[in-house]
Design a protein around this motif. Structure first.
Motif, short mmCIF file in Angstrom:
data_model
loop_
_atom_site.label_atom_id
_atom_site.label_comp_id
_atom_site.label_asym_id
_atom_site.label_seq_id
_atom_site.Cartn_x
_atom_site.Cartn_y
_atom_site.Cartn_z
N VAL A 1 -2.18 11.96 -1.48
CA VAL A 1 -1.29 13.20 -0.98
C VAL A 1 -2.59 14.11 -0.91
CG1 VAL A 1 0.57 13.84 0.87
CG2 VAL A 1 0.55 12.18 -0.60
N GLU A 2 -2.95 14.50 0.24
CA GLU A 2 -3.96 15.25 0.75
C GLU A 2 -3.24 15.92 1.96
OE1 GLU A 2 -7.66 15.26 1.25
OE2 GLU A 2 -8.15 13.18 0.24
N THR A 3 -1.98 17.38 1.17
CA THR A 3 -0.73 17.99 2.60
C THR A 3 -1.43 18.49 3.02
OG1 THR A 3 -0.42 19.71 0.43
CG2 THR A 3 0.64 17.69 0.87
N ASP A 4 -2.97 18.83 2.74
CA ASP A 4 -3.62 20.44 3.84
C ASP A 4 -4.30 19.17 5.31
OD1 ASP A 4 -5.24 18.90 1.34
OD2 ASP A 4 -7.06 20.26 2.19
N ARG A 5 -4.84 17.99 4.89
CA ARG A 5 -5.56 16.85 5.89
C ARG A 5 -4.27 16.19 6.72
NH1 ARG A 5 -10.04 14.27 3.63
NH2 ARG A 5 -10.35 14.01 6.34
N ARG A 6 -3.86 16.42 5.45
CA ARG A 6 -2.27 15.36 5.82
C ARG A 6 -2.42 13.49 6.25
NH1 ARG A 6 -0.54 19.74 9.91
NH2 ARG A 6 -1.65 18.06 11.15
N ARG A 7 -3.15 13.89 4.56
CA ARG A 7 -3.80 12.28 4.60
C ARG A 7 -3.52 11.83 3.78
NH1 ARG A 7 -9.29 10.10 7.42
NH2 ARG A 7 -9.35 11.68 9.11
N VAL A 8 -3.75 10.45 3.36
CA VAL A 8 -3.14 9.70 1.81
C VAL A 8 -4.86 8.70 1.91
CG1 VAL A 8 -1.15 9.75 2.14
CG2 VAL A 8 -1.51 8.05 3.32
N GLN A 9 -4.52 8.51 0.36
CA GLN A 9 -6.02 7.98 0.25
C GLN A 9 -5.04 6.34 -0.35
OE1 GLN A 9 -8.98 8.37 0.63
NE2 GLN A 9 -8.10 10.76 1.23
N VAL A 10 -5.96 5.86 0.29
CA VAL A 10 -5.27 4.15 -0.14
C VAL A 10 -6.11 3.27 -1.01
CG1 VAL A 10 -4.50 1.59 0.63
CG2 VAL A 10 -4.08 4.15 2.20
N HIS A 11 -5.85 4.44 -2.60
CA HIS A 11 -6.12 3.05 -3.28
C HIS A 11 -5.93 1.97 -4.09
CE1 HIS A 11 -9.07 6.93 -3.53
NE2 HIS A 11 -7.99 7.12 -3.67
N GLU B 1 0.92 -0.87 0.05
CA GLU B 1 -0.20 0.14 -0.15
C GLU B 1 0.66 1.62 -0.18
OE1 GLU B 1 -4.00 -2.26 2.10
OE2 GLU B 1 -2.05 -0.71 3.35
N VAL B 2 1.55 1.37 0.83
CA VAL B 2 3.15 2.42 0.88
C VAL B 2 3.69 2.25 -0.48
CG1 VAL B 2 5.22 3.27 2.07
CG2 VAL B 2 3.61 2.14 3.22
N THR B 3 4.25 1.33 -0.72
CA THR B 3 4.58 1.55 -2.35
C THR B 3 3.70 1.87 -3.79
OG1 THR B 3 5.21 -0.63 -2.62
CG2 THR B 3 6.99 0.08 -1.77
N GLY B 4 2.31 1.24 -3.30
CA GLY B 4 1.97 1.40 -4.35
C GLY B 4 1.03 3.28 -4.31
N LEU B 5 1.39 4.41 -3.60
CA LEU B 5 0.95 5.60 -3.40
C LEU B 5 1.12 5.71 -4.77
CD1 LEU B 5 1.33 5.84 0.41
CD2 LEU B 5 -0.81 6.08 -0.60
#
Length: 372
Positions: free
Chosen positions: A208-218, A199-203
């Motif tokens: 990445v949503e830097t304003d919310r400090r979130r990543v969407q795992v697709h 999941e990390v290497t597939g990001l």
């Protein structure tokens, strides 16, 4: 519906049973030593036909190998390559050599039990359970097709899996490991988000949503037989995962110079491969960390997922939050997986109850006068 006929053989009189099958064709079974045995067989066939439970002996002559090939093709249509690979391997190495040429009607419960027992003596529980599961699933298909009356593989006791010992790193140990790593930002991201390696290497940058400090795992990138296969996450459900603010500089640095479709970590084009467990950069970082701190336990990249769960729970995160972060199907699954991490909560509950009792307002009830 049928008849019994005597006939002569060199060994004496035998009996032949003839009957009409549900499709209108005729069938026969010979070799009964007594007329009573033949009549009992005919009666059982008549009952099974009447209950629509008839099993044609000719249908049971198909081999495990013939049905197994079709079963594997059906599994390949619905499973990911990473899930399909161990099934194909178990079929090729453990199931096919023993059962491929055996007709399904000739499979006996005792034979399956002996096979499982022999495998248990030389292989781990996971291998035995997977191999047995393939054979049993193939026979389930035969049962549904009414090729056999029951599944002779069912009801066999299997070895139990021994849970692997989990390793949880402290914040200090994560710092130590990252400091000895070729990819420190990757170590930190794994240890503080709980994402799986794939999941990390597939990001990708767009995730990445830097304003919310979130990543969407697709996406999940898994290596199978030396090749990277991409697909949906393990649970087939996308999720939003937060990352701590101290990782923000590293994330922004990883995004520099890349367009939205490029991979977040690495060169943006090639997925980072899971490092070799003995000679890879991660194992090398672990060895160097142990030289500095002899108490440092051996860890794998997946242990950083366990570390993330541990650090989140110790920081006060509730079960539901940890479940969503890790992408578990349910909170009960999180509790079952990390039950040992919640043991301290029992002590906290007992202490909280004591403090609540000590701080309560005591109301003295009025004394009841005795009636004269």
């Amino acid at each position: 519906m049928g008849s019994v006929f005597p006939y002569k053989t060199l060994d004496g009189r035998r009996y032949l049973v003839r009957y009409k099958k549900p499709d209108g064709t005729h069938a026969a079974k010979r070799g009964f030593r007594t007329k009573r045995e033949a009549e009992e067989y005919l009666a059982s066939v008549s009952v099974s036909i009447g209950k629509s439970q008839y099993v044609d002996p000719m249908d049971a002559r198909i081999t495990i190998g013939e049905l197994g090939t079709t079963w594997l093709q059906n599994q390949a249509a619905v499973l990911k390559p990473s899930s399909m690979h161990p099934l194909e391997s178990a079929w090729r190495v453990h199931v096919a050599p023993k059962w491929e040429r055996v007709e399904i009607g000739m499979v006996r419960h005792s034979d399956v039990r002996a096979w499982v027992t022999a495998m248990t003596a030389t292989h781990g529980a996971s291998t035995v359970i997977r191999s047995y599961g393939i054979l049993s699933a193939i026979l389930d298909v035969a049962l549904r097709d009414r090729r056999i009356a029951d599944n002779p593989a069912r009801g066999i006791k299997l070895p139990r899996k021994t849970p692997k010992r989990r390793v949880y790193l402290s914040h200090t140990q994560v710092d130590l490991l990252a400091g000895q790593s070729m990819y420190p930002e990757l170590v930190y991201f794994l240890a503080y988000t709980g994402l799986r390696w794939g999941e990390v290497t597939g990001l990708r940058v767009r995730d990445v949503e830097t304003d919310r400090r979130r990543v969407q795992v697709h996406e999940n990138a898994v290596m199978v037989n030396g090749a990277i296969h991409t697909g949906t996450p393990k649970s087939h459900v996308t999720r939003s995962v937060p990352y701590p603010d101290f990782l923000d500089p590293a994330v922004r640095s990883a995004m520099l110079g890349k367009d939205s479709n490029e991979l977040l970590f690495g060169d943006g084009q090639e997925h980072l491969r899971l490092p070799n467990s003995q000679k890879g950069w991660f194992a090398g970082a672990v060895r160097r960390a142990r030289k500095i701190d002899p108490t440092f336990n051996h860890v794998s990249p997946h242990d950083l997922r366990h570390t993330a769960a541990s650090l989140a729970i110790s920081a006060g995160a509730n079960v539901k939050a940890v479940q969503r972060m890790l992408g578990h199907a349910s909170a009960s699954m999180t509790l079952d997986t990390y039950a040992d991490l919640f043991d301290d909560d029992l002590d906290f509950v007992a202490g909280a109850l004591s403090r609540a009792r000590e701080g309560r307002v005591i109301v003295v009830p009025e004394r009841r006068h005795e009636l004269e």
